[in-house]
Design a protein around this motif. Sequence first.
Motif, PDB file in Angstrom:
ATOM      1  N   ASP A   1       0.854  -1.199   0.046  1.00  0.00           N
ATOM      2  CA  ASP A   1       0.126   0.060  -0.127  1.00  0.00           C
ATOM      3  C   ASP A   1       0.795   1.278   0.038  1.00  0.00           C
ATOM      4  O   ASP A   1       0.269   2.419  -0.247  1.00  0.00           O
ATOM      5  CB  ASP A   1      -0.941   0.050   1.277  1.00  0.00           C
ATOM      6  N   GLU A   2       1.860   1.216   0.409  1.00  0.00           N
ATOM      7  CA  GLU A   2       3.128   2.331   0.333  1.00  0.00           C
ATOM      8  C   GLU A   2       3.493   2.561  -0.994  1.00  0.00           C
ATOM      9  O   GLU A   2       4.388   3.558  -1.200  1.00  0.00           O
ATOM     10  CB  GLU A   2       4.303   2.162   1.145  1.00  0.00           C
ATOM     11  N   VAL A   3       3.236   1.677  -1.835  1.00  0.00           N
ATOM     12  CA  VAL A   3       3.782   1.680  -3.419  1.00  0.00           C
ATOM     13  C   VAL A   3       2.944   2.136  -4.249  1.00  0.00           C
ATOM     14  O   VAL A   3       2.198   1.654  -4.597  1.00  0.00           O
ATOM     15  CB  VAL A   3       4.544   0.523  -3.711  1.00  0.00           C
ATOM     16  N   CYS A   4       3.601   2.931  -4.896  1.00  0.00           N
ATOM     17  CA  CYS A   4       2.799   3.641  -6.345  1.00  0.00           C
ATOM     18  C   CYS A   4       3.502   2.810  -7.586  1.00  0.00           C
ATOM     19  O   CYS A   4       4.763   2.943  -7.763  1.00  0.00           O
ATOM     20  CB  CYS A   4       2.810   5.197  -6.693  1.00  0.00           C
ATOM     21  N   ILE A   5       3.010   1.984  -8.385  1.00  0.00           N
ATOM     22  CA  ILE A   5       3.099   1.259  -9.535  1.00  0.00           C
ATOM     23  C   ILE A   5       3.052   2.455 -10.578  1.00  0.00           C
ATOM     24  O   ILE A   5       1.916   2.691 -11.101  1.00  0.00           O
ATOM     25  CB  ILE A   5       2.686  -0.033  -9.850  1.00  0.00           C
ATOM     26  N   PHE A   6       4.072   3.084 -11.029  1.00  0.00           N
ATOM     27  CA  PHE A   6       3.971   4.104 -12.254  1.00  0.00           C
ATOM     28  C   PHE A   6       4.400   3.320 -13.639  1.00  0.00           C
ATOM     29  O   PHE A   6       5.590   2.953 -13.693  1.00  0.00           O
ATOM     30  CB  PHE A   6       4.965   5.328 -11.785  1.00  0.00           C
ATOM     31  N   ILE A   7       3.604   3.489 -14.361  1.00  0.00           N
ATOM     32  CA  ILE A   7       3.792   3.020 -15.949  1.00  0.00           C
ATOM     33  C   ILE A   7       3.486   4.292 -16.671  1.00  0.00           C
ATOM     34  O   ILE A   7       2.430   4.658 -17.171  1.00  0.00           O
ATOM     35  CB  ILE A   7       2.800   2.011 -16.248  1.00  0.00           C
ATOM     36  N   PRO A   8       4.653   4.866 -17.425  1.00  0.00           N
ATOM     37  CA  PRO A   8       4.404   5.944 -18.426  1.00  0.00           C
ATOM     38  C   PRO A   8       4.019   4.828 -19.786  1.00  0.00           C
ATOM     39  O   PRO A   8       4.649   3.833 -20.131  1.00  0.00           O
ATOM     40  CB  PRO A   8       5.703   6.536 -18.561  1.00  0.00           C
ATOM     41  N   THR A   9       3.158   5.451 -20.608  1.00  0.00           N
ATOM     42  CA  THR A   9       2.653   4.811 -21.846  1.00  0.00           C
ATOM     43  C   THR A   9       2.698   5.516 -23.237  1.00  0.00           C
ATOM     44  O   THR A   9       2.276   6.811 -23.115  1.00  0.00           O
ATOM     45  CB  THR A   9       1.538   3.973 -21.488  1.00  0.00           C
ATOM     46  N   LEU A  10       2.594   4.709 -24.512  1.00  0.00           N
ATOM     47  CA  LEU A  10       2.145   5.396 -25.500  1.00  0.00           C
ATOM     48  C   LEU A  10       1.986   4.322 -26.539  1.00  0.00           C
ATOM     49  O   LEU A  10       3.250   3.538 -26.626  1.00  0.00           O
ATOM     50  CB  LEU A  10       3.570   6.433 -25.936  1.00  0.00           C
ATOM     51  N   ASN A  11       0.624   4.034 -26.807  1.00  0.00           N
ATOM     52  CA  ASN A  11       0.209   3.099 -27.804  1.00  0.00           C
ATOM     53  C   ASN A  11       0.852   1.925 -27.161  1.00  0.00           C
ATOM     54  O   ASN A  11       1.658   0.855 -27.784  1.00  0.00           O
ATOM     55  CB  ASN A  11       0.786   3.344 -28.883  1.00  0.00           C
ATOM     56  N   GLU A  12       0.339   1.125 -26.049  1.00  0.00           N
ATOM     57  CA  GLU A  12       0.754   0.054 -25.492  1.00  0.00           C
ATOM     58  C   GLU A  12      -0.659  -0.971 -25.141  1.00  0.00           C
ATOM     59  O   GLU A  12      -0.488  -1.761 -24.373  1.00  0.00           O
ATOM     60  CB  GLU A  12       1.543   0.268 -23.994  1.00  0.00           C
ATOM     61  N   ALA A  13      -1.376  -0.732 -26.064  1.00  0.00           N
ATOM     62  CA  ALA A  13      -2.847  -1.450 -26.099  1.00  0.00           C
ATOM     63  C   ALA A  13      -2.437  -3.047 -25.776  1.00  0.00           C
ATOM     64  O   ALA A  13      -3.261  -3.914 -25.087  1.00  0.00           O
ATOM     65  CB  ALA A  13      -3.558  -1.282 -27.217  1.00  0.00           C
ATOM     66  N   PRO A  14      -1.628  -3.740 -26.735  1.00  0.00           N
ATOM     67  CA  PRO A  14      -1.394  -5.222 -26.441  1.00  0.00           C
ATOM     68  C   PRO A  14      -0.961  -5.740 -25.133  1.00  0.00           C
ATOM     69  O   PRO A  14      -0.945  -6.978 -24.985  1.00  0.00           O
ATOM     70  CB  PRO A  14      -0.628  -5.603 -27.673  1.00  0.00           C
ATOM     71  N   THR A  15      -0.324  -4.611 -24.336  1.00  0.00           N
ATOM     72  CA  THR A  15       0.338  -5.359 -23.398  1.00  0.00           C
ATOM     73  C   THR A  15       0.024  -4.654 -21.803  1.00  0.00           C
ATOM     74  O   THR A  15       0.163  -5.276 -20.872  1.00  0.00           O
ATOM     75  CB  THR A  15       1.862  -5.056 -23.215  1.00  0.00           C
ATOM     76  N   ILE A  16      -0.884  -3.395 -21.933  1.00  0.00           N
ATOM     77  CA  ILE A  16      -1.014  -2.802 -20.864  1.00  0.00           C
ATOM     78  C   ILE A  16      -1.788  -3.578 -19.907  1.00  0.00           C
ATOM     79  O   ILE A  16      -1.816  -3.423 -18.484  1.00  0.00           O
ATOM     80  CB  ILE A  16      -1.324  -1.320 -20.907  1.00  0.00           C
ATOM     81  N   ALA A  17      -2.883  -4.051 -20.186  1.00  0.00           N
ATOM     82  CA  ALA A  17      -3.853  -4.680 -19.293  1.00  0.00           C
ATOM     83  C   ALA A  17      -3.301  -5.985 -18.582  1.00  0.00           C
ATOM     84  O   ALA A  17      -3.667  -6.055 -17.277  1.00  0.00           O
ATOM     85  CB  ALA A  17      -5.135  -5.344 -20.365  1.00  0.00           C
ATOM     86  N   GLU A  18      -2.522  -6.634 -19.095  1.00  0.00           N
ATOM     87  CA  GLU A  18      -1.908  -7.621 -18.517  1.00  0.00           C
ATOM     88  C   GLU A  18      -0.982  -7.296 -17.399  1.00  0.00           C
ATOM     89  O   GLU A  18      -0.775  -7.845 -16.413  1.00  0.00           O
ATOM     90  CB  GLU A  18      -1.275  -8.933 -19.567  1.00  0.00           C
ATOM     91  N   LEU A  19      -0.207  -6.120 -17.830  1.00  0.00           N
ATOM     92  CA  LEU A  19       0.839  -5.664 -17.090  1.00  0.00           C
ATOM     93  C   LEU A  19       0.030  -5.116 -15.747  1.00  0.00           C
ATOM     94  O   LEU A  19       0.400  -5.672 -14.497  1.00  0.00           O
ATOM     95  CB  LEU A  19       1.472  -4.667 -17.686  1.00  0.00           C
ATOM     96  N   VAL A  20      -0.979  -4.280 -15.894  1.00  0.00           N
ATOM     97  CA  VAL A  20      -1.644  -3.814 -14.749  1.00  0.00           C
ATOM     98  C   VAL A  20      -2.317  -4.837 -13.999  1.00  0.00           C
ATOM     99  O   VAL A  20      -2.324  -5.121 -12.679  1.00  0.00           O
ATOM    100  CB  VAL A  20      -2.672  -2.723 -15.187  1.00  0.00           C
TER     101      VAL A  20
END
Length: 308
Positions: A6-25
């Motif tokens: 709960d103390e951690v923010c997972i930070f993901i910068p993206t640009l056109n990452e539709a194929p992978t972002i859902a699985e990663l999150v």
Amino acid sequence: MNIEHDEVCIFIPTLNEAPTIAELVGEFRERGFQHILVMDGNSTDGTPEIARSAGAVVRTQAGKGKGNAIIEAVEIIDRPYVLMLDGDGTYSPDDAERMLDPLGRGFDHVIGDRLAEPDGGAFTRLNLLGNQLLNLMFRIAHGRDLSDILSGYRAFTLHSIRQMTLREAGFEIETEMAVEAVRHGQRIAVVPVSYLARPGTVTKLNPLQDGARIFSTIYRLAKMNNPIFYFGIIGLFISLVGGVIGVYVVLEWLRNIEHLPLTILTVLLITIGFQIFMFGVISDMLLGFHRETTRQIEQLQNASKPPR
């Protein structure tokens, strides 16, 4: 000290990452990380909607480039620890605990070393050679071997990232973060991580163009971190030009041909080059004095704090 998820923010910068972002999150949420921030660079393939549906908080950055995504995200993150990684599926959530562990032991900044365990096909020969050369350049210019300064997998305390002065808008941001961490004397840990072949999206890096920009950034930022290196190279180059002209003048003089203007130019170039080099030496001495003064002030401040 163990860091709670709960103390951690997972930070993901993206640009056109539709194929992978859902699985990663989804994988981070399965591991108990609930604070996931996606800073999107105006994707056109539905990345923000997909990330939001997977459970991430999504913000759209105002500026362009990965550097601006990081700079803007730092202002809104409210967790004491940050784990940053690219959204293209090349970094594994399996390494999250390994990346966060040094922060619990008092480190300020953690770099995931991609070069230690790369997947087959993750690097082309040109990319691998370029990474090695840039890391060597960084080690010479800034006096620290950080193994993989271009890694996009990093963990840091919110305090340490806000301590940095970040200005680079593009992919040079990782280099600037490494330089700033060294400049501020932060405790830096290097952790080997897996680096996977890109599963769905094409790379946004141009090896030659971006490599040249990163090389330039390493050298340019050395002005404040290692002035004797920065000014020494300029002075050496000018003196070398003067020396080459001087050799020509001497050879011509031995043939009884005088070149008075070139002789004057030779003396000027060698003198100017030497003066620039000495300016670097003096700057390096002043920087050392400044660092020692800062260290003593911090020691006095820590000594004056009441014990907890």
